[in-house]
Design a protein around this motif. Structure first.
Motif, short mmCIF file in Angstrom:
data_model
loop_
_atom_site.label_atom_id
_atom_site.label_comp_id
_atom_site.label_asym_id
_atom_site.label_seq_id
_atom_site.Cartn_x
_atom_site.Cartn_y
_atom_site.Cartn_z
N SER A 71 144.91 40.64 18.69
CA SER A 71 145.31 41.00 17.32
C SER A 71 145.16 39.83 16.37
O SER A 71 145.63 38.73 16.64
N GLY A 72 144.56 40.10 15.21
CA GLY A 72 144.45 39.08 14.18
C GLY A 72 145.79 38.71 13.58
O GLY A 72 145.93 37.62 12.98
N THR A 73 146.78 39.57 13.74
CA THR A 73 148.13 39.28 13.22
C THR A 73 148.71 38.03 13.88
O THR A 73 149.59 37.37 13.33
N MET A 74 148.19 37.69 15.07
CA MET A 74 148.70 36.52 15.78
C MET A 74 148.48 35.24 14.98
O MET A 74 149.22 34.26 15.15
N LEU A 75 147.50 35.22 14.11
CA LEU A 75 147.27 34.04 13.28
C LEU A 75 148.43 33.83 12.31
O LEU A 75 148.81 32.70 12.01
N LYS A 76 149.01 34.93 11.84
CA LYS A 76 150.20 34.84 10.98
C LYS A 76 151.41 34.38 11.79
O LYS A 76 152.24 33.60 11.30
N VAL A 77 151.52 34.89 13.01
CA VAL A 77 152.62 34.46 13.88
C VAL A 77 152.54 32.96 14.12
O VAL A 77 153.56 32.26 14.12
N ALA A 78 151.32 32.46 14.33
CA ALA A 78 151.15 31.02 14.55
C ALA A 78 151.66 30.22 13.35
O ALA A 78 152.30 29.17 13.50
N GLU A 79 151.39 30.71 12.14
CA GLU A 79 151.88 30.04 10.93
C GLU A 79 153.41 30.03 10.90
O GLU A 79 154.03 29.02 10.56
N LYS A 343 164.97 42.63 4.77
CA LYS A 343 164.40 42.95 3.47
C LYS A 343 163.03 42.28 3.32
O LYS A 343 162.83 41.15 3.76
N ALA A 344 162.10 43.00 2.69
CA ALA A 344 160.78 42.44 2.41
C ALA A 344 160.91 41.36 1.33
O ALA A 344 161.80 41.43 0.47
N PRO A 345 160.04 40.35 1.36
CA PRO A 345 159.00 40.11 2.37
C PRO A 345 159.61 39.60 3.68
O PRO A 345 160.44 38.69 3.65
N PHE A 346 159.18 40.18 4.77
CA PHE A 346 159.82 39.92 6.05
C PHE A 346 159.48 38.55 6.64
O PHE A 346 160.19 38.07 7.52
N ARG A 347 158.41 37.94 6.12
CA ARG A 347 157.99 36.64 6.66
C ARG A 347 158.57 35.48 5.86
O ARG A 347 157.99 34.40 5.78
N SER A 348 159.75 35.70 5.31
CA SER A 348 160.42 34.62 4.60
C SER A 348 161.93 34.84 4.64
O SER A 348 162.41 35.94 4.94
N GLU A 353 164.09 34.52 9.74
CA GLU A 353 164.98 33.88 10.70
C GLU A 353 165.36 34.84 11.83
O GLU A 353 165.47 34.44 12.99
N LEU A 354 165.56 36.11 11.49
CA LEU A 354 165.96 37.10 12.49
C LEU A 354 164.78 37.67 13.26
O LEU A 354 164.78 37.75 14.49
N LEU A 355 163.74 38.07 12.53
CA LEU A 355 162.59 38.70 13.17
C LEU A 355 161.69 37.70 13.88
O LEU A 355 161.05 38.02 14.89
N GLN A 356 161.60 36.48 13.35
CA GLN A 356 160.73 35.44 13.89
C GLN A 356 159.30 36.00 14.08
O GLN A 356 158.70 36.46 13.14
N GLY A 357 158.77 35.95 15.29
CA GLY A 357 157.39 36.38 15.50
C GLY A 357 157.17 37.86 15.32
O GLY A 357 156.02 38.31 15.21
N MET A 358 158.24 38.65 15.26
CA MET A 358 158.09 40.08 15.01
C MET A 358 157.84 40.36 13.54
O MET A 358 157.36 41.44 13.17
N ALA A 359 158.13 39.38 12.66
CA ALA A 359 158.04 39.61 11.22
C ALA A 359 156.64 40.02 10.79
O ALA A 359 156.47 40.93 9.97
N ALA A 360 155.63 39.36 11.34
CA ALA A 360 154.25 39.67 10.94
C ALA A 360 153.82 41.06 11.40
O ALA A 360 152.88 41.64 10.85
#
Length: 412
Positions: A71-79, A343-348, A353-360
């Protein structure tokens, strides 16, 4: 059948790879080197009780984690991982499902152990090839054991449950234009139905496997809708294969690009938009791009075909503690629960903090196996909708046959 990007040579090459990977795993003899690595890494039978602070400290000492991902989403998880653990360098590779498997197999055969985490769908290859051949090892963070059902912890940890679905354009059709999946084989949809090529996409093959495994339900849906017995074509084994045979014969459009498929269906202003099998998470384009994609949730026998995507520690991973930490990060924090206010945006902010790698991944069509994670926005229909899934055992015994059938049908 219209193939938009695939040559016959590519089809044959992909089919050969699928057959090679689908061969039964050879019986394994005792491997002292493997056992020593498991013991040193505290994985497999040596995992037992974890001291998480030690895992984190050792991961920081290792300083790097290498991820092979479908999955290309993994690049966001890496960030996002780098925001939490700047001491650890992440090398994430977006390879697609088939190439992820292929890269691991070929490197291990050459004695190269470069990957730490392997992330992919493809039940047959992950469960019945990579796992017994010591190319991956299952790892479930101990604090998640009671939060994930057993079928999603063993034999491999499921990171997300995803699905292919039938898409239609809700602007052109305020009500679903079909009531049964069999209507896609009728003349009015000739050349107006598309899907991603299963060559190079193990998840698309999983969808085809679900259709074939549930052939009894496919037959029942046909006979209830048309009021007559389904007649199988010459040489066709059951209703699942018959549906695929008729779908290809109705000039199905095959594409290598899932995003373009969702765009073709969902663009507004079309008088006669096509329909498609599409990955459900492309429903997010309705919000981001004002598309009009919709799923006919009452379709018989089903409009959804679900499949797991697994996350594992690579066999002989050079950075096993960093791999554990990355897997745990992907699954979300210990503090995440069903009452979490996300709440969105979920990657901030607090959501990250709660979702961590699930956020992306936190969007409609991508669901955590954790029982304590709130459903993402616009997912109201998911818990209630019927979903067809291919069982691991069926996939193991039939995936090569299904691949052969599809290749033969699309080569006519």
């Amino acid at each position: 059948m219209t193939s938009t990007f695939r040559s016959a040579k590519a089809w044959l090459a992909a089919g050969a790879l699928t057959l090679a990977l689908a061969a039964p795993a050879l019986a394994q003899q005792s491997d002292p080197k493997w056992d020593a690595w498991l013991q040193k890494s505290q994985l497999g039978p040596y995992q037992k009780s974890e001291k998480w602070d030690e895992v984190v400290a050792n991961a920081k000492k290792e300083g790097e984690v290498v991820v092979y991902s479908s999955s290309g989403t993994m690049l966001k998880v890496a960030e996002d991982f780098a925001k939490f653990y700047p001491e650890i360098k992440v090398k994430a590779y977006d390879l697609g499902s088939e190439k992820t498997i292929e890269k691991v197999v070929r490197e291990h055969q050459a004695g190269i152990y470069a990957a730490d985490v392997v992330y992919s769908g493809g039940t047959e290859q992950m469960v019945f090839d990579l796992l017994p051949n010591h190319r991956v090892v299952n790892y479930v963070p101990s604090y998640l054991t009671d939060k994930i059902p057993a079928e999603h912890r063993e034999p491999l940890l499921t990171h997300v449950i995803e699905a292919y679905g039938v898409f239609y354009n809700a602007e052109a059709h305020p009500q679903p234009p079909i009531k049964t999946i069999w209507e896609l084989t009728e003349p009015q949809w000739k050349g107006r139905f598309s899907m991603k090529s299963p060559a190079g996409s193990l998840t698309t093959l999983m969808m085809l496997a679900a259709i074939v495994e549930h052939s009894d339900e496919m037959q029942k849906a046909y006979e209830q809708h048309y009021g007559k017995k389904l007649q199988l074509s010459s040489g066709v084994e059951n209703a699942g294969y018959e549906f695929l045979h008729r779908l290809v014969g109705n000039d199905i459009v095959i594409s290598d690009n899932s995003s373009k498929i969702a765009t073709a269906v969902g663009l507004r202003g079309q008088a006669k938009p096509p329909m498609a099998f599409s990955v459900i998470h492309y429903l997010t384009k309705n919000q981001s791009d004002n598309y009009a994609n919709a799923v006919p949730y009452d379709l018989t026998p089903s409009a959804l075909f679900s499949y797991p995507t697994y996350v594992t520690v690579a066999g002989q991973a050079p950075h096993p503690n960093a791999a554990k930490l990355f897997v745990a990060f992907l699954m979300g924090s210990k503090d995440l629960n069903s009452n979490s206010d996300l709440k969105a945006p979920f990657r901030s902010g607090k959501s990250l903090e709660l979702l961590q790698g699930m956020a992306a991944f936190y969007q409609v069509g991508t669901f955590s196996p954790r029982t304590d994670v709130p459903a993402p926005p616009y997912s109201e229909m998911w818990p209630k909708a019927k979903k067809l899934t291919a069982s691991p055992e069926f996939v193991k015994d039939n995936i090569a046959k299904i691949s052969d059938f599809w290749m033969a049908e699309t080569s006519r």
